[in-house]
Design a protein around this motif. Structure first.
Motif, PDB file in Angstrom:
ATOM      1  N   ILE A   1       0.833  -1.210   0.000  1.00 31.50           N
ATOM      2  CA  ILE A   1       0.000   0.000   0.000  1.00 31.50           C
ATOM      3  C   ILE A   1       0.865   1.257   0.000  1.00 31.50           C
ATOM      4  CG2 ILE A   1      -1.552   1.384   1.451  1.00 31.50           C
ATOM      5  CD1 ILE A   1      -3.009  -1.166   2.183  1.00 31.50           C
ATOM      6  N   PHE A   2       1.921   1.258   0.808  1.00 33.15           N
ATOM      7  CA  PHE A   2       2.765   2.444   0.939  1.00 33.15           C
ATOM      8  C   PHE A   2       3.455   2.829  -0.363  1.00 33.15           C
ATOM      9  CE2 PHE A   2       3.022   2.027   5.738  1.00 33.15           C
ATOM     10  CZ  PHE A   2       2.374   3.232   5.957  1.00 33.15           C
ATOM     11  N   VAL A   3       3.745   1.859  -1.241  1.00 36.51           N
ATOM     12  CA  VAL A   3       4.431   2.171  -2.497  1.00 36.51           C
ATOM     13  C   VAL A   3       3.493   2.106  -3.694  1.00 36.51           C
ATOM     14  CG1 VAL A   3       6.639   1.343  -1.611  1.00 36.51           C
ATOM     15  CG2 VAL A   3       5.152  -0.227  -2.853  1.00 36.51           C
ATOM     16  N   SER A   4       2.210   1.904  -3.454  1.00 35.92           N
ATOM     17  CA  SER A   4       1.251   1.730  -4.551  1.00 35.92           C
ATOM     18  C   SER A   4       0.824   3.036  -5.196  1.00 35.92           C
ATOM     19  CB  SER A   4       0.005   0.990  -4.034  1.00 35.92           C
ATOM     20  OG  SER A   4      -0.671   1.780  -3.067  1.00 35.92           O
ATOM     21  N   GLY A   5       1.205   4.161  -4.603  1.00 33.66           N
ATOM     22  CA  GLY A   5       0.834   5.452  -5.167  1.00 33.66           C
ATOM     23  C   GLY A   5      -0.498   5.984  -4.670  1.00 33.66           C
ATOM     24  N   ILE A   6      -1.117   5.307  -3.732  1.00 36.42           N
ATOM     25  CA  ILE A   6      -2.379   5.797  -3.164  1.00 36.42           C
ATOM     26  C   ILE A   6      -2.118   7.097  -2.407  1.00 36.42           C
ATOM     27  CG2 ILE A   6      -4.223   5.296  -1.506  1.00 36.42           C
ATOM     28  CD1 ILE A   6      -3.909   2.357  -2.174  1.00 36.42           C
ATOM     29  N   SER A   7      -2.985   8.067  -2.578  1.00 44.54           N
ATOM     30  CA  SER A   7      -2.805   9.392  -1.984  1.00 44.54           C
ATOM     31  C   SER A   7      -2.703   9.316  -0.459  1.00 44.54           C
ATOM     32  CB  SER A   7      -3.977  10.300  -2.373  1.00 44.54           C
ATOM     33  OG  SER A   7      -3.898  11.535  -1.685  1.00 44.54           O
ATOM     34  N   TRP A   8      -1.795  10.139   0.091  1.00 43.73           N
ATOM     35  CA  TRP A   8      -1.643  10.197   1.544  1.00 43.73           C
ATOM     36  C   TRP A   8      -2.867  10.819   2.208  1.00 43.73           C
ATOM     37  CZ3 TRP A   8       1.804   7.657   4.302  1.00 43.73           C
ATOM     38  CH2 TRP A   8       2.945   7.176   3.651  1.00 43.73           C
ATOM     39  N   LYS A   9      -3.662  11.534   1.438  1.00 44.87           N
ATOM     40  CA  LYS A   9      -4.902  12.084   1.989  1.00 44.87           C
ATOM     41  C   LYS A   9      -5.852  10.966   2.418  1.00 44.87           C
ATOM     42  CE  LYS A   9      -4.721  16.267  -0.875  1.00 44.87           C
ATOM     43  NZ  LYS A   9      -5.411  17.063  -1.933  1.00 44.87           N
ATOM     44  N   ILE A  10      -5.684   9.810   1.801  1.00 42.81           N
ATOM     45  CA  ILE A  10      -6.495   8.647   2.163  1.00 42.81           C
ATOM     46  C   ILE A  10      -5.800   7.818   3.242  1.00 42.81           C
ATOM     47  CG2 ILE A  10      -7.533   6.514   1.287  1.00 42.81           C
ATOM     48  CD1 ILE A  10      -7.684   7.840  -1.453  1.00 42.81           C
ATOM     49  N   LEU A  11      -4.486   7.648   3.093  1.00 41.97           N
ATOM     50  CA  LEU A  11      -3.760   6.741   3.974  1.00 41.97           C
ATOM     51  C   LEU A  11      -3.587   7.286   5.392  1.00 41.97           C
ATOM     52  CD1 LEU A  11      -0.958   5.386   1.606  1.00 41.97           C
ATOM     53  CD2 LEU A  11      -3.183   4.388   2.135  1.00 41.97           C
ATOM     54  N   VAL A  12      -3.298   8.578   5.512  1.00 45.63           N
ATOM     55  CA  VAL A  12      -3.031   9.143   6.841  1.00 45.63           C
ATOM     56  C   VAL A  12      -4.218   8.971   7.790  1.00 45.63           C
ATOM     57  CG1 VAL A  12      -2.583  11.275   8.117  1.00 45.63           C
ATOM     58  CG2 VAL A  12      -1.243  10.746   6.072  1.00 45.63           C
ATOM     59  N   PRO A  13      -5.441   9.330   7.387  1.00 46.12           N
ATOM     60  CA  PRO A  13      -6.576   9.121   8.305  1.00 46.12           C
ATOM     61  C   PRO A  13      -6.802   7.650   8.644  1.00 46.12           C
ATOM     62  CG  PRO A  13      -7.180  10.634   6.545  1.00 46.12           C
ATOM     63  CD  PRO A  13      -5.874  10.036   6.167  1.00 46.12           C
ATOM     64  N   ILE A  14      -6.620   6.764   7.659  1.00 50.66           N
ATOM     65  CA  ILE A  14      -6.864   5.339   7.899  1.00 50.66           C
ATOM     66  C   ILE A  14      -5.866   4.775   8.902  1.00 50.66           C
ATOM     67  CG2 ILE A  14      -6.801   3.044   6.849  1.00 50.66           C
ATOM     68  CD1 ILE A  14      -7.985   4.259   4.331  1.00 50.66           C
ATOM     69  N   PHE A  15      -4.583   4.981   8.649  1.00 50.36           N
ATOM     70  CA  PHE A  15      -3.568   4.413   9.536  1.00 50.36           C
ATOM     71  C   PHE A  15      -3.537   5.110  10.889  1.00 50.36           C
ATOM     72  CE2 PHE A  15      -1.903   2.835   5.453  1.00 50.36           C
ATOM     73  CZ  PHE A  15      -1.727   1.501   5.793  1.00 50.36           C
ATOM     74  N   SER A  16      -3.895   6.383  10.920  1.00 46.89           N
ATOM     75  CA  SER A  16      -3.997   7.072  12.214  1.00 46.89           C
ATOM     76  C   SER A  16      -5.109   6.460  13.051  1.00 46.89           C
ATOM     77  CB  SER A  16      -4.264   8.564  12.001  1.00 46.89           C
ATOM     78  OG  SER A  16      -3.191   9.179  11.318  1.00 46.89           O
ATOM     79  N   GLY A  17      -6.230   6.174  12.405  1.00 43.02           N
ATOM     80  CA  GLY A  17      -7.347   5.549  13.107  1.00 43.02           C
ATOM     81  C   GLY A  17      -6.997   4.165  13.613  1.00 43.02           C
ATOM     82  N   ILE A  18      -6.280   3.383  12.779  1.00 45.56           N
ATOM     83  CA  ILE A  18      -5.874   2.034  13.192  1.00 45.56           C
ATOM     84  C   ILE A  18      -4.924   2.101  14.386  1.00 45.56           C
ATOM     85  CG2 ILE A  18      -4.589  -0.011  12.483  1.00 45.56           C
ATOM     86  CD1 ILE A  18      -5.664   0.426   9.656  1.00 45.56           C
ATOM     87  N   THR A  19      -3.995   3.062  14.349  1.00 45.17           N
ATOM     88  CA  THR A  19      -3.032   3.216  15.448  1.00 45.17           C
ATOM     89  C   THR A  19      -3.735   3.573  16.751  1.00 45.17           C
ATOM     90  OG1 THR A  19      -1.329   3.958  13.878  1.00 45.17           O
ATOM     91  CG2 THR A  19      -0.974   4.441  16.216  1.00 45.17           C
ATOM     92  N   VAL A  20      -4.674   4.495  16.673  1.00 48.58           N
ATOM     93  CA  VAL A  20      -5.418   4.898  17.867  1.00 48.58           C
ATOM     94  C   VAL A  20      -6.236   3.726  18.407  1.00 48.58           C
ATOM     95  CG1 VAL A  20      -7.279   6.375  18.727  1.00 48.58           C
ATOM     96  CG2 VAL A  20      -5.515   7.336  17.229  1.00 48.58           C
ATOM     97  N   PHE A  21      -6.862   2.978  17.512  1.00 51.79           N
ATOM     98  CA  PHE A  21      -7.668   1.818  17.926  1.00 51.79           C
ATOM     99  C   PHE A  21      -6.799   0.771  18.613  1.00 51.79           C
ATOM    100  CE2 PHE A  21      -9.321  -2.442  16.939  1.00 51.79           C
ATOM    101  CZ  PHE A  21     -10.555  -2.365  17.576  1.00 51.79           C
ATOM    102  N   ALA A  22      -5.638   0.450  18.009  1.00 47.67           N
ATOM    103  CA  ALA A  22      -4.740  -0.553  18.592  1.00 47.67           C
ATOM    104  C   ALA A  22      -4.226  -0.087  19.950  1.00 47.67           C
ATOM    105  CB  ALA A  22      -3.570  -0.829  17.649  1.00 47.67           C
ATOM    106  N   GLY A  23      -3.884   1.194  20.043  1.00 44.35           N
ATOM    107  CA  GLY A  23      -3.420   1.732  21.315  1.00 44.35           C
ATOM    108  C   GLY A  23      -4.493   1.676  22.394  1.00 44.35           C
ATOM    109  N   THR A  24      -5.721   1.935  21.993  1.00 45.97           N
ATOM    110  CA  THR A  24      -6.836   1.883  22.942  1.00 45.97           C
ATOM    111  C   THR A  24      -7.059   0.468  23.464  1.00 45.97           C
ATOM    112  OG1 THR A  24      -7.922   3.743  21.821  1.00 45.97           O
ATOM    113  CG2 THR A  24      -9.287   2.382  23.275  1.00 45.97           C
ATOM    114  N   ILE A  25      -7.001  -0.508  22.562  1.00 37.68           N
ATOM    115  CA  ILE A  25      -7.178  -1.911  22.965  1.00 37.68           C
ATOM    116  C   ILE A  25      -6.073  -2.323  23.930  1.00 37.68           C
ATOM    117  CG2 ILE A  25      -7.150  -4.296  22.156  1.00 37.68           C
ATOM    118  CD1 ILE A  25      -9.741  -2.865  21.548  1.00 37.68           C
TER     119      ILE A  25
END
Length: 403
Positions: free
Chosen positions: A197-221
């Motif tokens: 995903i990181f090298v696929s060229g997908i816009s960071w406008k999409i990736l940053v919110p997604i991975f930030s949300g995953i990080t927060v969720f994992a940290g909460t658990i």
């Protein structure tokens, strides 16, 4: 004369290419050979003080020979052929994983709480998920390459659609592996997906919110596991014993008689090795399954900081070499294959070494090319076969900007 006339008239496009012998990646071959020697020495040391009586060294040498044959077969496949077989390989991997779920205990016994292996009389065990990792790399490389070929102009919509396709392709084997259940392999599949995903060229406008949300969720658990496990038990139905692996990681000293036993023994073994170790076959710390998941602990005890540094350096050279290949090739399909293999190996190395020294929870992930295990080694050698194939088929043309 007719052939020469045809060349002169331009009917044949003659371009100098590398000789077959010069297209072999001897640097990669040397690194794998050094890892092979390291594996043999470490397994020989581990089996002298392990709880099993089998000769794991001989079996490991046999698996390396079989792995060499796999490399010899894969190296003959060029990018077009790899693309054609990628979906067949992916489907075959899914079929094996599904068959594992429904197979009877006589064919697929439950070992250590997981139904992850086929067991064949006189042949040994086979773990399909080890091969599924490489099949997933091929499938994701095909998905991303095909998507970009059909969507020359990038848009948010096309990026989201690519992300969905990557998620679906990864989700199918991930679901089947979790049914076993096998947390370690599941994390490897996710690592491969994230790398691509990181090298696929997908816009960071999409990736940053997604991975930030995953990080927060994992940290909460994780926070709930530590400070409020009753919340997870009440609302998510998680059982208290399922937290033991986290507790033994965070506080192994108070759990050394149960879930923290292996970690405490691993730390004791590595620490007692000090700078140069105790020497081959001089292990004094008993560590269960030392020839597989905890082979790094054996190296630390018998060869000390010097020996473990050599192993880490070999993996650094391996990953660095594959990165160079990925950066030099202009074939995007090859690039995504390299990224997938890099993600797979890097996660394996970090997780295995991290869990043996207490930096990460124990997940049962072997050390690539070093730990004993036929399925793991053959899966990794299959991945190396793809890397060898890239150098073997990618040609240098005179007066061309491509390499």
């Amino acid at each position: 004369m007719l052939f020469l006339n045809q060349i002169y008239k331009g009917e044949y496009d003659v371009q100098p290419v590398k000789l077959r012998s010069s297209r072999i990646d001897y640097t990669l071959f040397l690194i794998l050979f050094l890892l092979f020697l390291s594996s043999c020495i470490a397994i020989y040391s581990a089996q002298t003080s392990g709880q099993y009586g089998g000769n794991f060294l001989v079996k490991q040498v046999v698996w390396y020979i079989v792995g060499g044959l796999i490399i010899f077969g894969v190296i003959r496949l060029d990018s077009d052929q790899l693309k054609k077989i990628s979906w067949y390989a992916y489907g075959f991997g899914l079929l094996l994983l599904f068959a594992l779920v429904i197979a009877p205990e006589s064919l697929a016994p439950t070992i250590n709480g997981a139904k992850s292996w086929f067991r064949f009389p006189a042949l040994g065990s086979l773990q399909p998920s080890e091969f599924m990792k490489v099949f997933l790399v091929l499938a994701l490389a095909n998905v991303v390459t095909t998507h970009h070929a059909k969507n020359m102009v990038k848009t948010i919509h096309s990026d989201i659609w690519l992300l969905i396709k990557i998620g679906l392709v990864t989700g199918a084997p991930l679901f089947l592996v979790m049914l076993q259940p096998d947390l370690g392999t599941s994390l490897v599949l996710l690592a491969i997906m994230v790398g691509v995903i990181f090298v696929s060229g997908i816009s960071w406008k999409i990736l940053v919110p997604i991975f930030s949300g995953i990080t927060v969720f994992a940290g909460t658990i994780l926070a709930l596991v530590i400070w409020a496990p009753d919340v997870l038990e009440k609302y998510l139905g998680v059982k208290s014993y399922q937290f033991n692996r986290i507790y033994s990681w965070l506080d192994p000293y108070n759990n050394q008689d149960s879930t923290g036993y292996q970690l405490m023994k691993s730390l004791l073994a590595i620490g007692s090795g000090q700078t140069t170790g105790k020497g081959v076959g001089n292990s004094e710390v008993y560590l269960p399954e030392s020839q597989t998941d905890f082979i790094f602990s054996v190296i630390g005890e018998e060869f000390g900081f010097v020996g473990t540094s050599i192993i880490v350096s070999l993996f650094f050279l391996l990953i660095y070499h594959i990165i160079k290949i990925a950066m030099n090739t202009k074939n995007h399909f090859y690039t995504y294959i390299c990224v997938g293999i890099i993600s797979m190996i890097t996660f394996h190395v970090f997780q295995n070494i991290g869990m043996t020294i207490g930096l990460l929870p124990i997940t049962g992930i072997p050390l690539p090319f070093i730990s004993y295990g036929g399925s793991s080694l053959l899966g990794n050698m299959l991945g190396m076969g793809l890397i060898f194939s890239i150098g073997y088929h990618y040609k240098n043309y005179m007066f061309s900007t491509e390499k």
